[in-house]
Write an enzyme that holds these catalytic residues in place. Structure first.
Site, short mmCIF file in Angstrom:
data_model
loop_
_atom_site.label_atom_id
_atom_site.label_comp_id
_atom_site.label_asym_id
_atom_site.label_seq_id
_atom_site.Cartn_x
_atom_site.Cartn_y
_atom_site.Cartn_z
N SER A 125 25.88 29.23 22.96
CA SER A 125 24.59 28.67 23.34
C SER A 125 24.02 27.82 22.21
O SER A 125 24.24 28.12 21.03
CB SER A 125 23.64 29.83 23.62
OG SER A 125 22.32 29.38 23.72
N TYR A 149 19.54 38.35 21.45
CA TYR A 149 20.49 37.66 22.33
C TYR A 149 21.20 36.54 21.56
O TYR A 149 22.44 36.44 21.58
CB TYR A 149 19.76 37.07 23.57
CG TYR A 149 20.60 36.03 24.26
CD1 TYR A 149 21.69 36.40 25.03
CD2 TYR A 149 20.36 34.66 24.10
CE1 TYR A 149 22.51 35.45 25.63
CE2 TYR A 149 21.16 33.70 24.68
CZ TYR A 149 22.24 34.11 25.45
OH TYR A 149 23.05 33.17 26.03
N LYS A 153 25.37 35.82 20.24
CA LYS A 153 26.19 34.60 20.40
C LYS A 153 26.71 34.15 19.03
O LYS A 153 27.89 33.82 18.89
CB LYS A 153 25.38 33.48 21.05
CG LYS A 153 25.03 33.74 22.51
CD LYS A 153 26.28 33.83 23.37
CE LYS A 153 25.98 34.21 24.81
NZ LYS A 153 27.18 34.56 25.57
#
Ligand code: NAD
Ligand code: WQD
Length: 330
Positions: A125, A149, A153
């Protein structure tokens, strides 16, 4: 033609990618635990492609389940979408995010190694860039992200870097998505988050449908053209095609590609375009900035364009028309 295992293939981006892979003649196997998706999507994929798709309702953190799948199928490569993705929830339940997202990456790559499956495409991302000056470029040093989150990644990326370093037989691609929006042109596949949507376009389409009464714009005092946040929205079908290009152009080692359009659009411009293309008014209210948001984020896409011979083609108008077509169908 490749046999491709798609983890999280019933989800929003995964389902569109499965359709594009099958359209290009690849054979797909899906594993998904349905924690954030609905089995009905499998039928839709099969109807759109006219193909039966082997499906396993299993958790990617379950090593035994993965071993069975690899034992029973010929697999040439993996596209790994499975993961939890709600930024706010990750702040409240960090361990759930580290457990699910990191263990999925570790367990999957372990089993890939055991079965000598060395082609992997991973959903990363733009959030890994943190707050830096756009356009974001793949060579930039990554800054701390603002939520767990995003950290999952960044950490998964580092795990893949180390794996590629340790075993030169691996071909790994990390795809950094910008803001995927829109839906399949059939109006049958799209994004339908449970509960109140966190993201701009799903929220906007619920307002258009009358399910929510107005959109809250998170701040109009950013240093941007109209004060609202700027993002690089990319049509999910263009993004899906980016995965096909990535898996078809794998080379040994590890590569990183931004998948975006290279163009930024403000929240007010998104509202204006939605109203124009769909002839529906979006009532809105300006509220405080959302913690963790940055002013501007858009991609430098020259690397993907050059090396993958891929380019996002669909406009913001098409994204918002397709998002609305899907919302009005469900
Ligand atoms: P999604 O939630 O629609 O799809 C993810 C799928 O993975 C779901 O079907 C879910 O049931 C499944 N899943 C989750 N954990 C699993 C597990 N442990 N085992 C098996 N299945 C599991 O999300 P999406 O928008 O399609 O995102 C796909 C991937 O792309 C995710 O990794 C996400 O973090 C990443 N990504 C998404 C965006 C975005 O804005 N949508 C942006 C950048 C990156
Ligand atoms: C877009 C713009 C908001 C909702 C998130 C994740 C990122 C990636 C993509 C997974 C911003 C504004 C939003 C609303 C608003 N996901 N906004 N009102 O935050 O760029 O990215 O999804 O990897 O990691 O952080 O996307 O759609 O939430 O916001 O004004 O109700 O719209 O402030 O400027 P974001 P978004």
């Amino acid at each position: 033609m490749m046999n491709i295992l798609v983890t999280g293939g019933i989800g929003y981006i995964g389902s569109h990618t499965v359709v594009e892979l099958i359209n290009k003649g690849h054979h797909v196997i899906i594993v998904d635990n349905l924690s954030n998706s609905n089995i009905k999507t499998l039928n839709i994929i099969e109807n759109l492609t006219n193909k039966k798709v082997p499906f396993y309702q299993k958790d990617v953190t379950d090593k035994q389940a993965l071993l069975n799948i690899f034992n029973n199928n010929k697999i040439d490569g993996v596209i790994h979408f499975a993961g939890l993705k709600a930024v706010g929830e990750s702040v409240e339940k960090p361990l759930m995010y580290y457990q699910n997202n990191l263990m999925a990456t570790i367990t999957l790559t372990e089993v890939c190694s055991e079965y000598d499956v060395k082609k992997i495409v991973f959903s990363s991302s733009a959030t890994v860039y943190g707050n830096q000056t756009s356009p974001m470029n793949e060579t930039m040093k990554l800054l701390q992200t603002t939520n767990p989150y995003g950290e999952t990644k960044a950490m998964s990326e580092r795990i893949f870097q180390d794996i590629a370093k340790a075993d030169p037989q691996f071909s790994i691609v990390l795809l950094r998505y910008f803001n995927p929006v829109g839906a399949h042109s059939s109006g049958l596949l799209g994004e339908n988050p449970s509960g109140t949507p966190n993201n701009l376009v799903p929220y906007m389409t619920k307002v258009a449908k009358g399910k929510l009464d107005r959109l809250f714009i998170y701040g109009n005092d950013y240093d941007t053209v109209d004060g609202t946040g700027i993002r690089d929205y990319i049509h999910v079908v263009d993004l899906a095609k980016g995965h096909v290009a990535a898996i078809e152009n794998l080379t040994k080692g590890l590569d990183i590609y931004n998948l975006g359009t290279g163009k930024g659009t403000s929240v007010l411009e998104m509202i204006d375009t939605f109203e124009k293309v769909n002839q529906i008014k979006i009532p809105y209210e300006i509220v405080e900035r959302r913690p963790g948001d940055i002013a501007t984020c858009y991609a430098d896409v020259t690397k993907a364009e050059k090396e993958l011979a891929w380019q996002a083609k669909l406009s913001v108008g098409e994204m918002l028309k397709d998002a609305w077509r899907y919302e009005s169908n469900i």
